[in-house]
Design an enzyme around this catalytic site. Structure first.
Site, mmCIF file in Angstrom:
data_model
loop_
_atom_site.group_PDB
_atom_site.id
_atom_site.type_symbol
_atom_site.label_atom_id
_atom_site.label_comp_id
_atom_site.label_asym_id
_atom_site.label_seq_id
_atom_site.Cartn_x
_atom_site.Cartn_y
_atom_site.Cartn_z
ATOM 1 C CB SER A 77 5.079 -2.792 -3.232
ATOM 2 O OG SER A 77 5.814 -2.704 -3.164
ATOM 3 C CE LYS A 78 3.063 -0.520 3.321
ATOM 4 N NZ LYS A 78 2.354 -0.316 4.343
ATOM 5 N NE ARG A 79 8.653 -5.745 -0.713
ATOM 6 C CZ ARG A 79 9.305 -6.125 -1.971
ATOM 7 N NH1 ARG A 79 10.529 -5.541 -1.947
ATOM 8 N NH2 ARG A 79 8.479 -6.621 -2.924
ATOM 9 C CE LYS A 80 9.065 -3.456 -6.362
ATOM 10 N NZ LYS A 80 7.964 -4.564 -6.697
ATOM 11 N N GLY A 81 8.482 2.603 -3.259
ATOM 12 C CA GLY A 81 8.281 4.023 -3.846
ATOM 13 C C GLY A 81 7.009 4.485 -2.593
#
Ligand code: GLU
Length: 495
Positions: free
Chosen positions: A259-263
């Site tokens: 997901s976007k939050r992780k990379g």
């Protein structure tokens, strides 16, 4: 005739996982001499983004996943406005869905429903309180069609719902997930046509798969839960159920979904960071599919030849970013210098934010000589810009007290050695063979001995002064490219 489709919603950015889905659909179609369709699913206006369609077309083009039918745009012009089932953009097909919804009502496979939002909300709350799964209670199912049509003509708001039969087992043999089945009593009477006249995903997707003659569907696992509704719809339209392959979610090495939050997850961001589309695509090939040997490198053409739905993996793959980086480095090294230069130029033109460097690289008539020095050393195209910067700009020299090895020497001693080296260089004749690798090395070693500096540290010191960094392309070759005058000035400025 095999017909597959990629059916993204234009939500503004393209998740790398979508390209994997598109790749598998493309490969299957091409392997079987079939047709690969791009269909834009934009009936959820809340999620839509301006320019989204062109972004999708562009991304597919970047990866070479050329569709045979789909929206005809400046980037991919197709004859006949895109193909025999044009338009391929769902928001331009609203009348078709409405007509099909009517057809379903006529055949009792669907019905008009006039229940208000308030009633549905109350119903849901009641069911939740009773610990039941929220489902429509079918209040409107048996309304007389003629009476309903009168109400509609009088302007009453309505939706069309799927008439789910009770007591049926609905199942598929999914190419990835295996046999999956549902009890129809657990399936809600799904809204097919909303009160604003827009279809829901379920109606639009099945209507289009039917009309467009889709034979094989590859998509994300999140759509598996919709399959029982789709089975009923395909059946209602008298259409043979397409073969289905639901791909497992891609996991992030940090845990959970990618997901976007992780990379980085969006195609555009990967490209901007300096990943090559070929490397990304090769990495995606192996993210959910495996060949029957341990081969790792495939061009798209080669992949098409060997791809089969049977070898798709059921287990969720982990998005190994280091592996992707490794692939990228390998691809960079595979190119001829000429092709590598083209990649660097393309990247710089499209993504380089540093205007000064952009101009320098794009206008450099001697770029290839510089690129030869770094091709073995970088893993991202963006690194070309950072590692070439010192050729175009005089870089600040880092504080010698912060550099390993060098920090043990007196600064004044280092400065003297550097200035003395300038003196040596000034004796070189740029135009003759005196500027040879051997001389150059010998001179630096002698100088190092004179100032009691370890040979390696002396080389490092020159590197720091010339390149502004302890990491640089091979020093000697860099000096030759910079030329005597520039090298001299950089050395002399370090006082
Ligand atoms: N529009 C859906 C998406 O955004 C397509 C799902 C499907 O392929 O049926 O992924």
């Amino acid at each position: 005739m095999v017909r597959t489709r990629f059916a993204p919603s234009p939500t503004g950015y393209i998740h790398i996982g979508s390209i994997r889905t598109a790749l598998y659909s493309y490969a299957y179609a091409k392997k079987h001499g079939g047709t690969f369709i791009l269909r834009i699913e934009d009936t959820d206006k809340k999620r839509e983004m301006e320019g989204g369609v062109e972004d999708i077309v562009k991304a597919l083009k970047v990866f070479g996943l050329d569709f045979d039918e789909g929206p005809s745009t400046p980037l991919r012009k197709l004859p006949g406005n895109g193909g025999p089932y044009s338009p391929y953009i769902q928001s331009q097909r609203l009348d078709i869905y409405k007509g099909k919804a009517e057809e379903l009502v006529e055949n009792r496979k669907a019905y008009y429903c006039f229940c208000s939002e308030e009633r549905l909300l109350e119903l849901r709350e009641k069911q939740q309180k009773e610990g039941k799964k929220p489902m429509y209670d079918r209040k409107c199912r048996d309304l007389d069609i003629q009476e309903s049509r009168k109400k509609i003509a009088d302007g009453e708001k309505y939706v069309v719902r799927l008439n789910v039969p009770s007591g049926r087992k609905l199942g598929i043999d999914d190419k990835v997930m295996g046999k999956v089945s549902w009890d129809s009593d657990e399936v809600d009477d799904q809204v097919l046509l909303k009160s604003d006249g827009f279809p829901t995903y379920h109606l639009a997707v099945v209507v289009d798969d039917v009309i467009m003659g889709v034979t094989h569907i590859t998509r994300g696992i999140e759509w598996l839960a919709s399959v029982p509704k789709h089975i009923l719809l395909f059946e209602a339209f008298g259409y043979k159920m397409p073969v289905m392959a639901h791909m497992p979610v891609i996991l992030d090495p940090a845990g959970g979904k990618l997901s976007k939050r992780k990379g980085t997850v969006s195609v555009e961001d990967f490209l901007k960071q300096g990943y090559l589309s070929e490397a990304l695509l090769n990495f995606l090939m192996l993210l959910g599919w495996a060949p029957d040997d341990d081969r790792e490198f495939f061009s798209l053409k080669e992949f098409v030849k060997v791809f089969s739905l049977e070898r798709l993996n059921r287990a969720s793959p982990v998005f190994d970013r280091l592996k992707l980086l490794w692939f990228n480095g390998e691809y960079i090294r595979k190119y001829s210098t000429k092709d590598f230069a083209k990649k660097v130029l393309d990247w710089t033109r499209e993504y380089c934010d540093d205007e000064k460097m952009k101009k320098a690289i794009l206008e450099d008539t001697d770029l290839t000589a510089k690129l030869e020095l770094i091709q073995e050393r970088i893993v991202l195209l963006s690194e070309a810009v950072t590692s070439l910067q010192f050729f175009y700009e005089r870089m600040p020299v880092p504080d010698t007290k912060t550099v390993k090895g060098i920090k043990r020497y007196e600064v004044s001693n280092l400065k003297k050695a550097v200035v003395d080296y300038a003196e040596v260089i000034s004796r070189y004749d740029d135009a003759t063979s005196q500027w040879t690798h051997e001389d150059w090395e010998k001179n630096i070693r002698e100088l190092a001995d004179k100032y009691k500096i370890k040979h390696g540290d002396m080389f490092m010191m020159i590197r720091l002064v010339i390149c502004g960094s302890p990491i640089s392309p091979p020093l000697y070759e860099s000096l030759v490219i910079l030329g005597k005058q520039e090298v001299l000035e950089r050395l002399e400025n370090f006082r």
